[in-house]
Design an enzyme around this catalytic site. Sequence first.
Site, mmCIF file in Angstrom:
data_model
loop_
_atom_site.group_PDB
_atom_site.id
_atom_site.type_symbol
_atom_site.label_atom_id
_atom_site.label_comp_id
_atom_site.label_asym_id
_atom_site.label_seq_id
_atom_site.Cartn_x
_atom_site.Cartn_y
_atom_site.Cartn_z
ATOM 1 N N ASP A 6 0.752 -1.178 0.026
ATOM 2 C CA ASP A 6 -0.031 -0.003 -0.129
ATOM 3 C C ASP A 6 0.774 1.222 0.007
ATOM 4 O O ASP A 6 1.384 1.587 1.020
ATOM 5 C CB ASP A 6 -1.127 -0.134 1.065
ATOM 6 C CG ASP A 6 -1.892 1.225 1.591
ATOM 7 O OD1 ASP A 6 -1.526 2.303 0.732
ATOM 8 O OD2 ASP A 6 -2.274 1.327 2.443
ATOM 9 N N LYS A 68 3.159 11.746 -3.385
ATOM 10 C CA LYS A 68 2.004 10.722 -4.282
ATOM 11 C C LYS A 68 1.277 11.618 -5.122
ATOM 12 O O LYS A 68 0.411 11.211 -6.248
ATOM 13 C CB LYS A 68 1.385 9.882 -3.485
ATOM 14 C CG LYS A 68 0.189 9.026 -3.937
ATOM 15 C CD LYS A 68 -0.151 7.971 -3.237
ATOM 16 C CE LYS A 68 -1.247 7.146 -3.673
ATOM 17 N NZ LYS A 68 -1.987 6.131 -2.734
ATOM 18 N N GLU A 145 -7.062 0.556 -4.233
ATOM 19 C CA GLU A 145 -7.182 0.464 -2.839
ATOM 20 C C GLU A 145 -8.368 -0.142 -2.292
ATOM 21 O O GLU A 145 -8.280 -1.123 -1.413
ATOM 22 C CB GLU A 145 -6.597 1.723 -2.539
ATOM 23 C CG GLU A 145 -5.255 1.967 -2.440
ATOM 24 C CD GLU A 145 -4.880 3.467 -2.343
ATOM 25 O OE1 GLU A 145 -5.567 4.397 -1.772
ATOM 26 O OE2 GLU A 145 -3.767 3.975 -2.542
ATOM 27 N N ASP A 168 -12.874 5.437 1.524
ATOM 28 C CA ASP A 168 -11.210 5.405 1.983
ATOM 29 C C ASP A 168 -10.861 6.842 2.146
ATOM 30 O O ASP A 168 -10.765 7.556 0.832
ATOM 31 C CB ASP A 168 -10.700 4.593 1.002
ATOM 32 C CG ASP A 168 -8.967 4.616 1.191
ATOM 33 O OD1 ASP A 168 -8.573 5.275 2.008
ATOM 34 O OD2 ASP A 168 -8.236 3.732 0.480
HETATM 35 P P1 ADP Z 1 -2.476 7.458 2.842
HETATM 36 O O1 ADP Z 1 -3.156 6.144 2.468
HETATM 37 O O2 ADP Z 1 -2.922 8.524 2.092
HETATM 38 O O3 ADP Z 1 -1.129 7.073 3.193
HETATM 39 P P2 ADP Z 1 -3.501 6.946 5.603
HETATM 40 O O4 ADP Z 1 -4.594 6.022 5.520
HETATM 41 O O5 ADP Z 1 -2.048 6.593 6.297
HETATM 42 O O6 ADP Z 1 -2.984 7.830 4.327
HETATM 43 O O7 ADP Z 1 -3.937 8.294 6.516
HETATM 44 C C1 ADP Z 1 -3.244 9.499 6.983
HETATM 45 C C2 ADP Z 1 -4.128 10.570 7.318
HETATM 46 O O8 ADP Z 1 -4.837 9.883 8.634
HETATM 47 C C3 ADP Z 1 -3.190 11.710 7.720
HETATM 48 O O9 ADP Z 1 -3.845 12.800 7.118
HETATM 49 C C4 ADP Z 1 -3.378 11.646 9.228
HETATM 50 O O10 ADP Z 1 -3.382 12.977 9.891
HETATM 51 C C5 ADP Z 1 -4.748 11.029 9.271
HETATM 52 N N1 ADP Z 1 -5.004 10.483 10.808
HETATM 53 C C6 ADP Z 1 -4.467 9.160 11.296
HETATM 54 N N2 ADP Z 1 -4.812 8.982 12.309
HETATM 55 C C7 ADP Z 1 -5.769 9.834 12.633
HETATM 56 C C8 ADP Z 1 -6.604 9.896 13.907
HETATM 57 N N3 ADP Z 1 -6.882 9.369 14.902
HETATM 58 N N4 ADP Z 1 -7.580 11.108 13.940
HETATM 59 C C9 ADP Z 1 -7.496 11.813 12.609
HETATM 60 N N5 ADP Z 1 -6.954 11.779 11.586
HETATM 61 C C10 ADP Z 1 -5.988 10.759 11.641
HETATM 62 MG MG MG Z 2 -4.255 4.601 1.959
#
Ligand code: ADP
Ligand code: MG
Length: 577
Positions: A6, A68, A145, A168
Amino acid sequence: MIVGIDLGTTNSLCAIFQDGKPQLIPNAHGGFLTPSVVAILQDGSVLIGDAAKEMRVTQPDRCASRFKRLMGSEEKIEIAGKQFTAPQLSSLVLRSLKTDAEHFLGETVDEAVITVPAYFNDNQRRATKLAGEMAGFQVRRIVNEPTAAALTYGFHDRNAEKHLMVIDLGGGTFDVTIMEVFEGALEIVATSGESMLGGEDFTDRLVSHVLQTVGKQLESAEMRQPLLVSRLRQACEQAKIGLARNEAVDIRIPTEDGLSDHSQVLFQLRSTAFLEMMEPLLARLLGPIQRALRDSERSIDDIDEVIFVGGATRMPCLSDFLSHRLGVRPRADFNPDEVVALGAAVQAALISEDRAVDDMVMTDVCPHTLGVEIMKELGGQRVEGYFSPVIHRNTTIPVSKEGMFSTVEPNQYSLELRVFQGEGRKVKDNLLLGTLHVTGIPPGPAGSPIAVRFTYDTNGILEVEAIVPSSGKRFSTVLAPASTGLTKKEIDKAVREMQQFKFYPRDEVENQRLLLFCERIVGEVSPFQRQELEAAIDVWEQALSSGDREFFESTKAGLLVMLSSLGFPFIGGNETP
Ligand code: ADP
Ligand code: MG
């Protein structure tokens, strides 16, 4: 062994299918989430993940993240005076995951399934595949995804019979997918989304709001006081996450030069104010949700379950907003950060025909409309530039469809068939995928028929064929997202170039992260505490280079205790904050 990856805007994860189930692979810090951040140290070595994320706060000009979002564009990203493309930076993240997988498995790993947002267009998919190749992978499949997320749910709940909606919301992208699960068969029915909307936008909005309260604009502050912004962004990110557990949180506004000790100005953030502030962003989620429902010819009442994927779905305001506006309560049985990577590993198992998945079948859809450019007769005049669909969005793949077109001139000998992807009525609003040259059309009147066949396979590779019925002549071309637009030689060169970057030694990464963490905290404690902390870091740094393991471990333990007592515990990669 095929790994499932991922490759996220914010975090990336790697999983494998082993012993009959998908499993995550730990990184050098022992955690599963590797921040998609690249840093280049003074000596030219590359640091990826948690340590690089730490460094981004204090040395933003030596770090890059969120690249990305630039996949598929030509834009360059500068780090420490060097120019990079988004696929190059992504390839460094992928290589780091590859190294972790090899370390974990004790063997070389050179095949991967990589996930992309369903809404990624052709160029973005090509760029992702190229990134995989530059990291030294053979990319076996690019998977959407949400489809991967569905595979995780489908794998664990094979006898279910229901309609699911997967929402998502990651760091940078938003996807919504509607699917049906029936006796191990997973059918993706419709997908929609926005590739420029994610959790980071919520953080940015908060940063910009906080800056406004002290009379600053985000754009100009970013130029003039980058350290202030990088530290404030980190504080806002923490505050946003803190609201998942608390009704109100404090944000410390750093000084002009990016320091924030306890004497700094505080901004109090309440969850109600946060919700109000984020309302415009939340409202943007509704469009794609409704579009996906319309395309699937279903209403929200037909959906049995709404599943949350992506870190940003942890924001309580999101779930409140959706239940208020749509009357649904989403669930997250699996860790929303992990489901996509786990599903990519299930996809890898499907490709390698693992027996544990032999009763599973999955069908996907093409996310965008595919078609050709046509001319229209309007008021007796020929106008170019219109788009005529051949395969409509959300058609189940693989698919093969034919459209009939015609020549515009008498005795027209040749034509150029321009193939586009997108939802625009005019081609200028869509993405050009390629051109097919058709020549040797037999003489005939204007309006002689030409058949155009589009065939789209499960990898998202489009084949276009033109048939001139009067002569039976066929012309075809493969417009492959899987192909990078580069020759084999050019790819090999790009791979070699990227291999020249040396990674910071894996077994030292955790210490480097601790050092960078301390350097950040130094700017956050009071001047008195700072002196004490700096002294402890100095001793530990000496111990680090002394080679005396025992001395090193004891000073490190002391340093960790001190950090905790200052209110800044250093959290290991495998602990949750
Ligand atoms: P990506 O798939 O784009 O890499 P993720 O699924 O890892 O992203 O999500 C990352 C986002 O989730 C970030 O913007 C982060 O700030 C947010 N995030 C992670 N945990 C929390 C939480 N507990 N509350 C709010 N936002 C969160
Ligand atoms: Mg993601």
